[in-house]
Design a protein around this motif. Structure first.
Motif, short mmCIF file in Angstrom:
data_model
loop_
_atom_site.label_atom_id
_atom_site.label_comp_id
_atom_site.label_asym_id
_atom_site.label_seq_id
_atom_site.Cartn_x
_atom_site.Cartn_y
_atom_site.Cartn_z
N ALA A 237 -27.80 7.48 2.63
CA ALA A 237 -27.25 8.07 1.41
C ALA A 237 -27.86 9.48 1.28
O ALA A 237 -28.83 9.70 0.54
CB ALA A 237 -27.60 7.21 0.20
N VAL A 238 -27.28 10.42 1.99
CA VAL A 238 -27.88 11.76 2.15
C VAL A 238 -28.25 12.44 0.82
O VAL A 238 -29.36 12.96 0.69
CB VAL A 238 -26.98 12.65 3.02
CG1 VAL A 238 -27.53 14.08 3.09
CG2 VAL A 238 -26.87 12.08 4.44
N PRO A 239 -27.35 12.46 -0.17
CA PRO A 239 -27.73 13.17 -1.40
C PRO A 239 -29.00 12.59 -2.04
O PRO A 239 -29.80 13.33 -2.62
CB PRO A 239 -26.53 12.95 -2.34
CG PRO A 239 -25.38 12.64 -1.42
CD PRO A 239 -25.97 11.92 -0.25
N LEU A 240 -29.19 11.29 -1.90
CA LEU A 240 -30.38 10.67 -2.49
C LEU A 240 -31.63 11.07 -1.70
O LEU A 240 -32.71 11.23 -2.29
CB LEU A 240 -30.23 9.14 -2.52
CG LEU A 240 -28.98 8.61 -3.23
CD1 LEU A 240 -28.99 7.09 -3.26
CD2 LEU A 240 -28.86 9.16 -4.65
N MET B 23 -22.81 14.36 -9.41
CA MET B 23 -24.11 13.71 -9.19
C MET B 23 -25.25 14.32 -9.99
O MET B 23 -26.34 13.74 -10.05
CB MET B 23 -24.46 13.75 -7.69
CG MET B 23 -23.57 12.85 -6.87
SD MET B 23 -24.07 12.74 -5.13
CE MET B 23 -23.26 14.19 -4.45
N PRO B 192 -19.80 11.07 -1.26
CA PRO B 192 -21.04 11.05 -0.48
C PRO B 192 -21.27 9.71 0.20
O PRO B 192 -20.78 8.68 -0.26
CB PRO B 192 -22.13 11.33 -1.53
CG PRO B 192 -21.50 11.07 -2.85
CD PRO B 192 -20.04 11.28 -2.70
N ALA B 193 -22.03 9.73 1.27
CA ALA B 193 -22.42 8.50 1.97
C ALA B 193 -23.31 7.66 1.08
O ALA B 193 -24.05 8.18 0.25
CB ALA B 193 -23.19 8.86 3.24
N GLY B 194 -23.22 6.34 1.26
CA GLY B 194 -24.16 5.47 0.57
C GLY B 194 -23.56 4.33 -0.22
O GLY B 194 -24.28 3.50 -0.75
N LEU B 240 -24.17 8.20 -6.85
CA LEU B 240 -23.10 7.98 -5.87
C LEU B 240 -21.88 7.33 -6.52
O LEU B 240 -20.74 7.62 -6.16
CB LEU B 240 -23.61 7.13 -4.70
CG LEU B 240 -24.86 7.65 -3.99
CD1 LEU B 240 -25.21 6.74 -2.81
CD2 LEU B 240 -24.68 9.09 -3.52
#
Lengths: 376, 376
Positions: A237-240, B23, B192-194, B240
């Protein structure tokens, strides 16, 4: 509401602006030096916060995912003993039951753990011990060091859930003999929810379980993290990660000692207020078990309605927590994790005092003055 | 680099600005109407994108977490048959092996699946079938509808990984008889990924496995989602969710038909370029197996170095994918998932053509003109 609510809960917690803004970055390839450097920064800055020089892995999942990764990777198929005096200890015990033969040693929530029974289980061959360090459901700080000593004496692995203490209170994973230690992102680190970081000792790697879960397999996570650049086995989860790196940078900037001292000061102020109010702390404190320094819990006096008090405070823009499960309606909990400082604590204590008054309940004394005095 | 790289990979993909900005919101309590409304919005907008009216649950984890949630919740302890013609089919098979007695029916990567062997396994009592719809490692689109028919005929559960097709290509989970269908956030949804979203049929709920994993237990997820407000069993990755809601809103705004048509158009342009260049498509296309509409793969001609071509394109600011595992160095893959449109496709095709030339390799014809013609 015309503005955001101030979250005074034991997680999630308010995040600094730079942490939130770190997430707006355009997508990047997570198999790249750019991502690897971010992961490496997190690990470098978190190791002293854990008190460890062991491997550290970051998982895209909540603290519970970190718990299951620890149990599934190192306790599967083993004899486990789980110490329980609250909801999260219970959860760790329930996860343990899914993976191994588990003895849950249950105390009343917020009461002392039964270390004699633990010794007995260890003598009977328990191979893994699980403990929640800072049990937020009962606002109690459990004796991780003593449990670690016992585990080591009997050569058992020690899995330490420090999800809500790391970054806000002293944790010395290596000195305490914790083989696997877990933190969650949205607690004292003041990052967004959704990541867990886990440290793993060589002793734990030497006792890796077989047929580990797939997504939460720490062996796979280590293999990817050992590469250059650092990677994760599946898409992170890149943004995290970007937000957590910034949160860690801010911890480094504040200084760990200062940060822990601030958490102690803030929880101390809430406890001082509670004492003045004449309210009973939830945890039963003794020489080994302390009141948490990151969340403070009080029992409601007879006849005071949880929904009324917390509802009125929420209307004022401040949200804190009630009780969970068996404590529902019986207690309230004020968190001071992350970036909470004097203004937020004073405002919260004042709000509680005003709302009790509004609800027609006469508190013993002036908690607000007590908190201000404590902080002066 | 003085600006961000254009990601033309089969995920992660560029995100719209409003998705990224969603986000930055301050932390909120995830046990609240505010979060529940966000979750409900995601589910409402994603159902038509899946082609389902079944339950839908969102997990804080990658697509792999969604795969394991599906297998661990519904296939544990059962006879499973896994169709494999690429890396992600293989991964689904490996996860299946952890949970049940699994027959992996492996074809060459990018080649037709063995549906005769599938029939045989079903006659022999297989209870669960797993399939990757859009297998990005070989850029092939597999026959989900036909596999679904077979599964239904023999009364087996059908677990469909549509992680990289949903939102970019036609998926009709219910019409195809898919009991559990999975999407990942960082593919055609352009979030986003996750996160992974999973739809579950009543037929699947009726055959729930016992002793499911803890974090990825879909039964627990359903229990929490059925509440009011909608919740998740453990702390969700809130930023997310907020981003995914905005990404879903943009899909609704564009219109699903338009969005799928755009994906077909963009992949068509890349295929037209490849044909003009004289390069061979990775997938072996037949009446049931098609070239993917969300990622296009070509074999490198003899003597062309992957690192040189992709390295030079990356220097120009455009990153696309090479091959994974056994395809490493042998193929390249251009993704067109999410918000990729004419400008990005034209720029990418031009970059590839320029970089082949720079590397001293003479392509057969002018792929750039072919792509422009195709899009005109």
């Amino acid at each position: 509401m015309y503005k955001e609510t101030l979250l005074m809960m034991p997680g999630p917690v308010p995040m600094p602006e730079t942490v939130r803004n770190a997430m707006t970055k355009q997508a990047i390839n997570h198999r790249s030096k750019e991502f690897g450097d971010c992961y490496a920064d997190i690990v470098r800055t978190l190791k002293p916060v854990f008190g460890t020089e062991n491997d550290m892995l970051v998982l895209s999942g909540s603290g519970t995912a970190g718990q299951e990764a620890a149990i599934g990777s190192f306790a599967k198929g083993k004899k486990i003993v789980s110490l329980v005096n609250g909801k999260f200890g219970e959860r760790l015990g329930l996860i343990s039951k899914l993976y191994g033969e588990t003895a849950m040693l249950e105390s009343e929530w917020g009461h002392a753990l039964d270390l004699e029974a633990l010794k007995q289980e260890l003598e009977n061959g328990a191979e893994v011990v699980t403990l929640v360090h800072n049990e937020t459901s009962a606002a109690i700080l459990n004796p991780a060091e003593e449990v670690g000593k016992l585990a080591r004496k009997y050569d058992a692995l020690f899995i330490l859930d420090a999800i809500t203490s790391i970054g806000g209170d002293t944790v010395k994973a290596d000195a305490w003999g914790a083989d696997v230690t877990i933190v969650g992102s949205q607690k004292c680190l003041a990052a967004p929810a959704g990541l867990a970081a886990v440290s793993v000792s060589q002793r734990a790697w030497d006792r890796l379980s077989e047929n580990r879960p797939f997504y939460l397999d720490l062996k796979k996570a280590k293999k990817s993290a050992d590469g250059s650049p650092m990677e994760t086995p599946t898409t992170p989860a890149v943004p995290l990660f970007l937000a957590l790196r910034e949160a860690c940078r801010l911890i480094e900037e504040e200084g760990l000692e200062n940060r822990i001292a601030r958490h102690h000061r803030m929880s101390g102020a809430v406890r001082a207020a509670g004492e003045a109010w004449g309210l009973s702390l939830v945890p039963q404190v003794d020489t080994l078990h302390k009141a948490s320094n990151t969340v403070t819990g009080f029992f409601y006096p007879e006849g005071v309605e949880d929904a009324k008090i917390r509802g009125a405070c929420k209307k004022m823009g401040i949200e804190f927590a009630g009780g969970q499960d068996r404590f529902k309606g019986k207690i309230f909990r004020i968190g001071n994790m992350g970036i909470i400082d004097t203004p937020e604590i004073i405002a919260t204590v004042a709000a509680v005092q005003m709302c009790f008054k509004k609800a027609g309940y006469k508190l013993e004394g002036d908690g607000l003055s007590a908190a201000v005095d404590f902080l002066s």
